[in-house]
Structure formats: structure tokens, C-alpha cells
Design a protein around this motif. Structure first.
Motif, short mmCIF file in Angstrom:
data_model
loop_
_atom_site.label_atom_id
_atom_site.label_comp_id
_atom_site.label_asym_id
_atom_site.label_seq_id
_atom_site.Cartn_x
_atom_site.Cartn_y
_atom_site.Cartn_z
N ARG A 81 -13.42 2.10 12.16
CA ARG A 81 -14.82 2.11 12.27
C ARG A 81 -15.61 1.00 13.00
O ARG A 81 -14.94 0.28 13.07
CB ARG A 81 -15.36 1.77 10.46
N GLN A 82 -16.86 1.25 13.28
CA GLN A 82 -17.50 0.52 14.10
C GLN A 82 -18.00 -0.74 12.96
O GLN A 82 -18.44 -0.29 11.96
CB GLN A 82 -18.63 0.89 14.80
N ALA A 83 -17.91 -1.97 13.53
CA ALA A 83 -18.35 -3.17 12.67
C ALA A 83 -19.30 -4.27 13.63
O ALA A 83 -18.59 -4.43 14.71
CB ALA A 83 -17.41 -3.67 12.10
N GLY A 84 -19.93 -5.02 12.98
CA GLY A 84 -20.54 -6.21 13.44
C GLY A 84 -19.88 -7.41 13.82
O GLY A 84 -18.38 -7.32 13.42
N GLU A 85 -20.23 -8.42 14.30
CA GLU A 85 -19.42 -9.46 14.74
C GLU A 85 -18.89 -10.15 13.42
O GLU A 85 -17.79 -10.60 13.29
CB GLU A 85 -20.24 -10.37 15.20
N GLY A 86 -19.50 -9.88 12.25
CA GLY A 86 -19.20 -10.83 11.09
C GLY A 86 -18.23 -9.76 10.09
O GLY A 86 -17.91 -10.24 9.17
N GLY A 87 -17.92 -8.89 10.75
CA GLY A 87 -16.78 -7.87 9.93
C GLY A 87 -17.59 -6.73 9.16
O GLY A 87 -16.86 -6.07 8.46
N LEU A 89 -19.36 -3.23 8.19
CA LEU A 89 -19.27 -1.94 8.86
C LEU A 89 -20.82 -1.46 9.10
O LEU A 89 -21.62 -1.63 8.37
CB LEU A 89 -18.58 -1.00 8.00
N TYR A 90 -20.59 -0.86 10.09
CA TYR A 90 -22.32 -0.07 10.43
C TYR A 90 -22.04 1.24 9.36
O TYR A 90 -21.40 2.33 10.14
CB TYR A 90 -22.41 0.65 11.86
N ILE A 120 -16.42 0.80 0.56
CA ILE A 120 -16.14 -0.14 1.39
C ILE A 120 -16.80 -0.37 2.46
O ILE A 120 -17.26 0.36 3.38
CB ILE A 120 -14.45 0.23 2.09
N LYS A 121 -17.31 -1.63 2.64
CA LYS A 121 -18.45 -2.24 3.76
C LYS A 121 -18.14 -3.17 4.75
O LYS A 121 -18.99 -3.76 5.29
CB LYS A 121 -19.66 -2.64 2.88
N SER A 122 -16.80 -3.67 4.71
CA SER A 122 -16.26 -4.61 5.46
C SER A 122 -15.09 -4.43 6.07
O SER A 122 -14.28 -3.52 5.30
CB SER A 122 -16.38 -6.17 4.81
N LEU A 123 -14.54 -4.97 7.16
CA LEU A 123 -13.18 -4.73 7.75
C LEU A 123 -12.25 -5.25 6.50
O LEU A 123 -12.72 -6.35 5.85
CB LEU A 123 -12.99 -5.44 8.94
N GLY A 124 -11.13 -4.90 6.67
CA GLY A 124 -9.93 -5.60 5.81
C GLY A 124 -9.16 -4.47 5.06
O GLY A 124 -8.98 -3.57 5.69
N ALA A 125 -8.23 -4.95 4.55
CA ALA A 125 -7.27 -4.16 3.86
C ALA A 125 -7.71 -3.92 1.94
O ALA A 125 -7.87 -5.05 1.57
CB ALA A 125 -5.75 -4.91 3.71
#
Length: 182
Positions: A81-87, A89-90, A120-125
Motif C-alpha cells: 500500500r502507499q503510505a506517507g512519511e509517518g507510516g 496509509l493513504y 488497518i491504517k498504518s504500516l506494520g505487522a
């Protein structure tokens, strides 16, 4: 409204239980999905007559779900997924997205079988629970990353962190033994 359950329903009851539910839940979900019957004398007699067949069918579906669960348990999914600098998600990763990804991995699941408390709204596991049967659930690991390379780096970092934690635990266990020998 009182209904007789035709299968186990999480947080409600077992097959054959007579439970009181709100009329809308019974009318809009339990009765149309054939998960329950209205509690009448005729339906009680019908349920008792069909009980053996219902239990046998439930047992067969449960065994099939357990076979699938054995292969699916601990399965790793990668969501790019595309995400901003802070991780952040768009957009987000929803239960529907996860169900589609699980289907692409070769398993047959529906969106309602994927239990995701919040999107899920941010990068991670993340660990996500999938119910294959009312009595069989598995946990799959979902990694949300910007790219395949980033996911591989995150996985390597997680392995390094796990190894470091094991070394710390081993050192902590060995310290009292070394002190006792001195």
C-alpha cells in the motif's frame, strides 16, 4: 424472540440451545441464514427429528475446516500500500481486502469470516483472526508495507530483534548460575 440454534454461534450458544434474541437479529440474520428456527412446538419436534443429521453435517464441515486450518495457520500475507512519511496509509486495509488476498493465496474465505476489529491504517505487522467454522479459527500474519523490499527488510529486522531478545533471556538465566558458581 426465542429461537432454536441450528449451529454454534459465537457469543450466543451451541447447537440445540434455545436462546432469546432481539427480533431484528432473528428476522434479519439468524432465520434467513438458516442458523436458527423460531421456538415453537412444531419446530422443536422438527429439530429433534433432524438433530442427528445436523450434528453429522456440522461434524463434517468442522473436519474440513480443521484440514484447511492446518495449512492456513500462521500463513503470511503481504499487502503493498502507499503510505506517507509517518507510516500512515493513504486509505486503509479492510476485511474485504484481506479476504481477497487470502483467496488469491488459494484459500476459500468470505469477507465475514475475517475478524478485523478496526481497519488497518498504518504500516506494520498484524495478526488477524479468520473463522473457518464456528468452532475453528486460525490466525494469519499480515504485513503492510510500501514495497516488497521494505517488507523483507522489516522481516529481517524482526528476526534480529527476536534473536537479540533470546540472547538477553539466556544471559539473564545464566547470570544467577554464574554468580552461584563464584
Amino acid at each position: 424472540m426465542e429461537v432454536i440454534l441450528l449451529e454454534r454461534i459465537e457469543k450466543l450458544g451451541q447447537m440445540g440451545d434455545t436462546v432469546k434474541v432481539k427480533p431484528g437479529f432473528a428476522r434479519n440474520y439468524l432465520l434467513p441464514q438458516k442458523k436458527a428456527l423460531r421456538n415453537t412446538k412444531a419446530n422443536q419436534a422438527r429439530f429433534e427429528a433432524e438433530r442427528v443429521h445436523l450434528e453429522a453435517a456440522n461434524l463434517k464441515r468442522r473436519e474440513e475446516a480443521e484440514k484447511v486450518a492446518a495449512t492456513m495457520d500462521g500463513h503470511n500475507l503481504l499487502m503493498i500500500r502507499q503510505a506517507g512519511e509517518g507510516g500512515m496509509l493513504y486509505g486503509s486495509v479492510s476485511g474485504r481486502d484481506l479476504a481477497d488476498a487470502i483467496r488469491e493465496a488459494g484459500f476459500t474465505v468470505e469477507r465475514r469470516q475475517v475478524h478485523l476489529d478496526t481497519p488497518i491504517k498504518s504500516l506494520g505487522a498484524y495478526a488477524v483472526r479468520v473463522s473457518l467454522h464456528p468452532e475453528v479459527a486460525v490466525t494469519i500474519n499480515v504485513t503492510v508495507a510500501r514495497s516488497q523490499e521494505e517488507a523483507e527488510r522489516a522481516a529481517k529486522a524482526a528476526i534480529v530483534v527476536e534473536e537479540a531478545e533470546e540472547i538477553v533471556v539466556e544471559t539473564a538465566e545464566a547470570a544467577p548460575e554464574a554468580a552461584a558458581e563464584d
